[in-house]
Every structure is written in structure tokens, then in C-alpha cells.
Design a protein around this motif. Structure first.
Motif, PDB file in Angstrom:
ATOM      1  N   ALA A  45      55.182   8.200 -68.641  1.00 31.44           N
ATOM      2  CA  ALA A  45      55.127   9.425 -67.838  1.00 31.44           C
ATOM      3  C   ALA A  45      56.513  10.006 -67.579  1.00 31.44           C
ATOM      4  O   ALA A  45      56.665  11.209 -67.393  1.00 31.44           O
ATOM      5  N   HIS A  46      57.542   9.142 -67.584  1.00 23.80           N
ATOM      6  CA  HIS A  46      58.912   9.592 -67.306  1.00 23.80           C
ATOM      7  C   HIS A  46      59.809   9.462 -68.538  1.00 23.80           C
ATOM      8  O   HIS A  46      61.034   9.456 -68.414  1.00 23.80           O
ATOM      9  N   ALA A  47      59.199   9.375 -69.742  1.00 20.58           N
ATOM     10  CA  ALA A  47      59.987   9.110 -70.951  1.00 20.58           C
ATOM     11  C   ALA A  47      61.046  10.167 -71.200  1.00 20.58           C
ATOM     12  O   ALA A  47      62.138   9.867 -71.697  1.00 20.58           O
ATOM     13  N   ALA A  48      60.771  11.422 -70.849  1.00 21.25           N
ATOM     14  CA  ALA A  48      61.740  12.495 -71.083  1.00 21.25           C
ATOM     15  C   ALA A  48      62.988  12.336 -70.227  1.00 21.25           C
ATOM     16  O   ALA A  48      64.026  12.935 -70.527  1.00 21.25           O
ATOM     17  N   GLN A  49      62.897  11.515 -69.166  1.00 21.21           N
ATOM     18  CA  GLN A  49      64.034  11.327 -68.268  1.00 21.21           C
ATOM     19  C   GLN A  49      64.808  10.048 -68.555  1.00 21.21           C
ATOM     20  O   GLN A  49      65.792   9.757 -67.877  1.00 21.21           O
ATOM     21  N   LEU A  50      64.394   9.286 -69.545  1.00 21.18           N
ATOM     22  CA  LEU A  50      65.078   8.037 -69.862  1.00 21.18           C
ATOM     23  C   LEU A  50      66.414   8.323 -70.540  1.00 21.18           C
ATOM     24  O   LEU A  50      66.574   9.332 -71.239  1.00 21.18           O
ATOM     25  N   SER A  69      70.296   4.363 -74.460  1.00 17.74           N
ATOM     26  CA  SER A  69      69.610   3.084 -74.237  1.00 17.74           C
ATOM     27  C   SER A  69      68.226   3.095 -74.876  1.00 17.74           C
ATOM     28  O   SER A  69      67.787   2.094 -75.457  1.00 17.74           O
ATOM     29  N   LEU A  70      67.534   4.219 -74.773  1.00 13.16           N
ATOM     30  CA  LEU A  70      66.209   4.328 -75.368  1.00 13.16           C
ATOM     31  C   LEU A  70      66.276   4.220 -76.886  1.00 13.16           C
ATOM     32  O   LEU A  70      65.452   3.553 -77.518  1.00 13.16           O
ATOM     33  N   ARG A  71      67.278   4.856 -77.477  1.00  7.63           N
ATOM     34  CA  ARG A  71      67.438   4.812 -78.931  1.00  7.63           C
ATOM     35  C   ARG A  71      67.651   3.371 -79.406  1.00  7.63           C
ATOM     36  O   ARG A  71      66.992   2.909 -80.340  1.00  7.63           O
ATOM     37  N   LEU A  72      68.558   2.660 -78.756  1.00 11.30           N
ATOM     38  CA  LEU A  72      68.841   1.281 -79.153  1.00 11.30           C
ATOM     39  C   LEU A  72      67.658   0.375 -78.833  1.00 11.30           C
ATOM     40  O   LEU A  72      67.306  -0.512 -79.630  1.00 11.30           O
ATOM     41  N   VAL A 130      58.619  10.797 -77.122  1.00 13.80           N
ATOM     42  CA  VAL A 130      58.726  11.707 -75.979  1.00 13.80           C
ATOM     43  C   VAL A 130      60.173  11.813 -75.515  1.00 13.80           C
ATOM     44  O   VAL A 130      60.665  12.906 -75.222  1.00 13.80           O
ATOM     45  N   GLY A 131      60.879  10.693 -75.462  1.00  9.93           N
ATOM     46  CA  GLY A 131      62.231  10.691 -74.919  1.00  9.93           C
ATOM     47  C   GLY A 131      63.291  11.220 -75.862  1.00  9.93           C
ATOM     48  O   GLY A 131      64.285  11.810 -75.427  1.00  9.93           O
ATOM     49  N   LEU A 132      63.103  11.006 -77.179  1.00  9.72           N
ATOM     50  CA  LEU A 132      64.131  11.366 -78.153  1.00  9.72           C
ATOM     51  C   LEU A 132      63.702  12.475 -79.108  1.00  9.72           C
ATOM     52  O   LEU A 132      64.522  12.982 -79.872  1.00  9.72           O
TER      53      LEU A 132
END
Length: 490
Positions: A201-206, A210-213, A271-273
Motif C-alpha cells: 500500500a505504501h510501495a510508492a513511498q519506499l 534500498s528497494l532496488r537492491l 509500484v515503487g520503481l
């Protein structure tokens, strides 16, 4: 609903309990079958309920079932049911032949049930930390099945499996920690920071870095469990040395459990990347796996190793489908997950019948199965055509959907390359299995008698029926379940 999931997860332990009380192979097998039947019925009920009413969570997210997890629970429960039926017959024969001691037979059923329960449990949690714990525990429980025969080759395969898989899952843990770190700016509690619905739900704010790695490490780590190249090296040895019902569980259930974990991380990364980076990662690992699987399938040798490398290839195909993305790509990936699971279960169970009757795992030493063992030979031949994506079986539809998803991206090179690889795989695989089914029959013994003969044939015929039905008609309920599963991660 929570009670239903808990009962579903624990039912496969019925065979484990019977073995711990000292029951013989027949009684342990029937107990395992009863538990598997119950688990499958509850998995179907769970899939229907979640498809209609949506996800549910409790115990702070430690128990969580949405449309995607319900679909995988259904798939794994089906594999457990087919494998349990075969195990009930297979272990009776091994007991009668004194190929395994009573202690080894009880050990098989203890860890067979535990293995199934841990996989089902890993699909029923929304906590990424608990997901790691359960998948690692499944490694340890299934290692006992790989080394069950206590021969030098099986013990070596078991150690190799434990070391490589544990290393891979440790890498996945590091990836999970980076995902947790990427959420530190959200001011979530430590539990919510590892709970998938909140992260999604908050993936766009990660945090992007860090999310990529974290995503890359998770793919490498859980990709080791899946058998994605180049982390696949444990898989051929483990699949070839384990008793055939356990090989079916490893190939058709464990690999799907690892792929389920990857899909969860893929959804966060998309969603995040944005879709480009995570889908390119999946395409790289997917095509590398297909190439490696196809190259080793060209070599003739141990028939179970052939099936193992086919699993590497098919996990690569699923990864490619996830890389193509879109509704078609995800639909093809999930449909292929189900069809491959059923098809590979059938083939590994068939290999068990071949080993019991021919006393060899070398394909070159087996001929004329259609004459000496008509049911086994026919299922081997038709199952091979099914797993190679021939119509009218279900894998034809799933592979066709994946290729269409590739062309829908606007690029022709990658789907065309996939088609070429599938043709090479068809030739290499069919050359070996048709040679085993046709020709002058080699000397063989009848492994099953009476009720065990029916019990051994039942999962083979049921599996082939499922593959044929899915090739001719996808039930509206299953279609809805797949579409809602896609909606849960897009």
C-alpha cells in the motif's frame, strides 16, 4: 476463516502423526492421503471464498490470505494430493522389497507431511520475515527426503541442496532487510514494516535505492529455491536422488512456493520503481534459465535429471512471463504455474514407476514401456507431450499466452527467441522419452499388485485428465481466480 486456513495447513501432518506412532507404510500412506484430500478440499473452499469476498488478515499480518496466496495454496494442495496418492503405493512397494528399512519409511512420511505443511504455511503469511523462516524450514525438512536412501549420491545431493538453498535463502533475508530499511521513513511499527499488505500500500513511498537492491537480492535468494539459473545447481542432483513422490513435491510445489515469494517482491518493485527495472531483471534470469535448461536437456542420461532440467526451463518461462508483464504476461505466468505443477508431478511419479519396474534411472536402458507397462508408457508419452506445450494440453495455452504477452510488448525479438528455445526443448526432451516408450521392451518386473496398482495409477490418470481439461476449457471459476490474483499484485 482463520480456523479454515490453520486446519488446511496442518492436515498434511496426518501422515507425520501416523509415522511417529510407528504405523507401517500402508497405514502411513493412507493417513497421508486422507490429510491431503482434506487439505485440497479446504484449499478449493478457500479459493472460492477469497475470490468472492477478498483477502483477510489476522494475528498482526502473520496470517494473511489474498487472491494470489489462495491460488498458490490451491496449486500446492493439488500437488500434495497427487504426490500423497503415489507415495502411499510407492512406499508399500519399497517396504515389500526391503529397499527401505521401516525406520526410513517412517522418516519419509514424517518429513513428507512436515514439508507439505511448511509450504502451505509459507503461502498463508503476510509477514516477509515469517515467509523467510517458513521457506528455510521447508529446506531442512525436504533435505531429509532427498537423502532418504542414505547412499553416497543421495547424501551428497542432500548436503548440496541444504548448503546452496540455505545460502540462497540467506541472501533473500538480506533482501528482506533492505525492504524493511526502505520503509523506515513511513513510521510503521517493526511488524508492519515487514507485512506485505502495508508495504504494498505504501510501495510508492519506499526508498528507491534500498528497494532496488532488496528486490534484486530477493530474486537471487528465492530464485535459488525456484531453480533459476545460475542458482539452479542443487536442483538436478536433489530431484534425481529423492524418492519420486518427493521429487514431484520438490519440482511442482517447492519451486512454486519460491516463485510466489518472488512475485510478492516483484509487485512491490513495480509500484515503487516502475515496471522497467524489475521486469528486466526477471527477463534476464528467465532467459538464462531457459537456455541452461534446454542445453542440459539435450544430453541423454538419468531420466529424473532430464525432468529436473525441464523444471529449470519452465521456471525460466514463468520468470519471462513476469518480465513481459501486463495482464497477458501475469495470466500466462499463473496458468503456467498450475499446468506445469500438474504436468511435472505426473512425470516424476511416472519416473518412480519406471525405477521400481526397470531398476534403473538411465533413460538409455529403458525401452518399450508402452508394451511392458501400458499405463506408465502411455502417461510418460502423453505427459511428455503435455509438458512440451503440445495441444490439446494445458501447457499449450499457458505458453501461447506467454508468447502473445511478449509480442504485445511491441518487441518481436524476445518472444521469437523463446519460441526457438521451446522448439529445441521439444526435440531434446521428446527424443529421450519417446525412446523409452517405444521399441522392443526391456526386461521389467511388475511393481504394483492389487489395490496398490490402482492407487499408483490414480494420480497419473487424474493429472493427465486435469492437463487435458485445462487445454480444452478453463473453468470460469479458475479464470476468475487467476484474474483476481493478478488484481492483487497490480
Amino acid at each position: 476463516m482463520t480456523a479454515l486456513v490453520l486446519v488446511l495447513v496442518c492436515l498434511p501432518l496426518s501422515g507425520t502423526v501416523a509415522a511417529l506412532t510407528g504405523a507401517r507404510a500402508r497405514d502411513c500412506g493412507y493417513a497421508a492421503v486422507a490429510g491431503a484430500v482434506g487439505a485440497f478440499v479446504l484449499a478449493v473452499a478457500d479459493l472460492v471464498r477469497v475470490t468472492r469476498s477478498g483477502s483477510f488478515t489476522t494475528v498482526g499480518g502473520f496470517v494473511y490470505v489474498d487472491e494470489l496466496s489462495a491460488f498458490f495454496l490451491f496449486t500446492v494442495a493439488l500437488v500434495v494430493l497427487l504426490s500423497s496418492l503415489a507415495a502411499a503405493a510407492y512406499l508399500q512397494v519399497e517396504e515389500q522389497r526391503r529397499a527401505l528399512t521401516p525406520f526410513q519409511i517412517r522418516l519419509f512420511f514424517v518429513f513428507f507431511g512436515l514439508f507439505a505443511t511448511l509450504m502451505l504455511a509459507s503461502l498463508s503469511t503476510g509477514n516477509l520475515g515469517m515467509l523467510f523462516v517458513l521457506i528455510e524450514a521447508s529446506t531442512l525438512s525436504s533435505a531429509a527426503l532427498v537423502g532418504l536412501e542414505a547412499k553416497s549420491a543421495s547424501l551428497e545431493a542432500a548436503w548440496k541442496y541444504v548448503i546452496i538453498s540455505s545460502l540462497g535463502v540467506t541472501v533473500a533475508l538480506v533482501g528482506t532487510l533492505f525492504i524493511f530499511y526502505s520503509a523506515t521513513g513511513l513510521n510503521l511499527t517493526s511488524n508492519l514494516g515487514l507485512t506485505w499488505p502495508y508495504l504494498y500500500a505504501h510501495a510508492a513511498q519506499l526508498s528507491h535505492s534500498s528497494l532496488r537492491l532488496g528486490f534484486l537480492l530477493a530474486v537471487v535468494g528465492y530464485g535459488t529455491k525456484v531453480g533459476l539459473a545460475p542458482m539452479h545447481t542443487w536442483l538436478p542432483d536433489a530431484h534425481s536422488e529423492a524418492p519420486s513422490p518427493a521429487s514431484a513435491m520438490l519440482s511442482a510445489a517447492l519451486l512454486n512456493t519460491g516463485m510466489y515469494a518472488i512475485i510478492r517482491f516483484l509487485a512491490l518493485a513495480r509500484v515503487g520503481l516502475g515496471p522497467t527495472y524489475p521486469q528486466n531483471v526477471m527477463l534476464v534470469f528467465g532467459f538464462l534459465s531457459v537456455v541452461i535448461g534446454v542445453l542440459f536437456m539435450v544430453r541423454r542420461g538419468n531420466v529424473k535429471r532430464l525432468f529436473a532440467y525441464s523444471s529449470v526451463e519452465h521456471m525460466g518461462i514463468i520468470a519471462i512471463a513476469l518480465g513481459f508483464g501486463g495482464t497477458l504476461g501475469l495470466y500466462g505466468a499463473l496458468l503456467h504455474t498450475l499446468t506445469h505443477a500438474v504436468g511435472k508431478t505426473v512425470l516424476f511419479l511416472t519416473s518412480g514407476d519406471v525405477v521400481l519396474s526397470q531398476h534403473t534411472r538411465e533413460a538409455a536402458q529403458v525401452r518399450g514401456l508402452l508394451t511392458s507397462q501400458p499405463v506408465t508408457g502411455a502417461v510418460l508419452l502423453l505427459g511428455s507431450l503435455a509438458i512440451l506445450g503440445s495441444p490439446p494440453f494445458g501447457l499449450f495455452l499457458s505458453e501461447l499466452t506467454i508468447v502473445r504477452a511478449g509480442f504485445a510488448t511491441g518487441s518481436w525479438a524476445l518472444p521469437a527467441a523463446l519460441l526457438v528455445l521451446l522448439v529445441i526443448a521439444f526435440i531434446a526432451f521428446a527424443r529421450t522419452t519417446t525412446g523409452m516408450a517405444l521399441g522392443e521392451p526391456t526386461p521389467a518386473t511388475a511393481p504394483y499388485q492389487g489395490a496398490t496398482k490402482v492407487l499408483a495409477a490414480l494420480p497419473l490418470l487424474a493429472g493427465m485428465t486435469v492437463l487435458l481439461l485445462l487445454g480444452l476449457w478453463i473453468p470460469s471459476g479458475l479464470d476468475t481466480a487467476i484474474l483476481t490474483s493478478i488484481g492483487a499484485v497490480t
